[in-house]
Design a protein around this motif. Sequence first.
Motif, mmCIF file in Angstrom:
data_model
loop_
_atom_site.group_PDB
_atom_site.id
_atom_site.type_symbol
_atom_site.label_atom_id
_atom_site.label_comp_id
_atom_site.label_asym_id
_atom_site.label_seq_id
_atom_site.Cartn_x
_atom_site.Cartn_y
_atom_site.Cartn_z
ATOM 1 N N VAL A 19 0.862 -1.175 0.000
ATOM 2 C CA VAL A 19 0.000 0.000 0.000
ATOM 3 C C VAL A 19 0.898 1.224 0.000
ATOM 4 O O VAL A 19 1.852 1.298 0.791
ATOM 5 C CB VAL A 19 -0.924 0.039 1.239
ATOM 6 N N ALA A 24 -2.493 -5.370 3.745
ATOM 7 C CA ALA A 24 -1.190 -5.104 3.119
ATOM 8 C C ALA A 24 -0.084 -5.947 3.744
ATOM 9 O O ALA A 24 -0.045 -6.142 4.956
ATOM 10 C CB ALA A 24 -0.845 -3.626 3.248
ATOM 11 N N GLU A 66 3.935 -1.482 3.586
ATOM 12 C CA GLU A 66 3.575 -0.113 3.228
ATOM 13 C C GLU A 66 4.807 0.540 2.637
ATOM 14 O O GLU A 66 5.918 0.336 3.130
ATOM 15 C CB GLU A 66 3.131 0.672 4.468
#
Length: 159
Positions: free
Chosen positions: A75, A121, A124
């Motif tokens: 993400v 996710a 990140e």
Amino acid sequence: MNIKVVVVGKLKEKYLKQGIAEYAKRLSKFCKFEIVEVNDEKAPEKLSAAEMEQVKIVEGSRILDKIRDKEYMFVLAIEGKERSSEEFSTELSKLATYGKSDITFVIGGSLGVSKDVMSRANAEISFGRFTLPHQLMRLVLTEQIYRAFMINIGSPYHK
């Protein structure tokens, strides 16, 4: 390797579409690359915190509908981990080496992404503390994915 970018909203700017198309064409030598757009949730300019959360939940559901269990998901988030181009290249290479050949990147809408998307996710990723339009991030991300492949093959593209 399969690389998918899931994004909220439609891209209207012709110059961004052209840049992305150029890098997507270059990427075709290295991977199957696709961009999947999901509809953004229409919302008035001024929203309460609860209304903003609801928009993120609806958009998040649309994002998660496009992601399969086996996909390794990044993400894009300002609070994510920053990487150099070399570190990013190494990370993609290691994922492929260890059987994670379906990689998905998510670029949320203007309000960000829902807690459900963040919890799904695997990682990140941040491109720094600048706030950039999410339409522009499509081009920046696509170029960085291409750059990662070029670094891995030792190309002079990355200098």
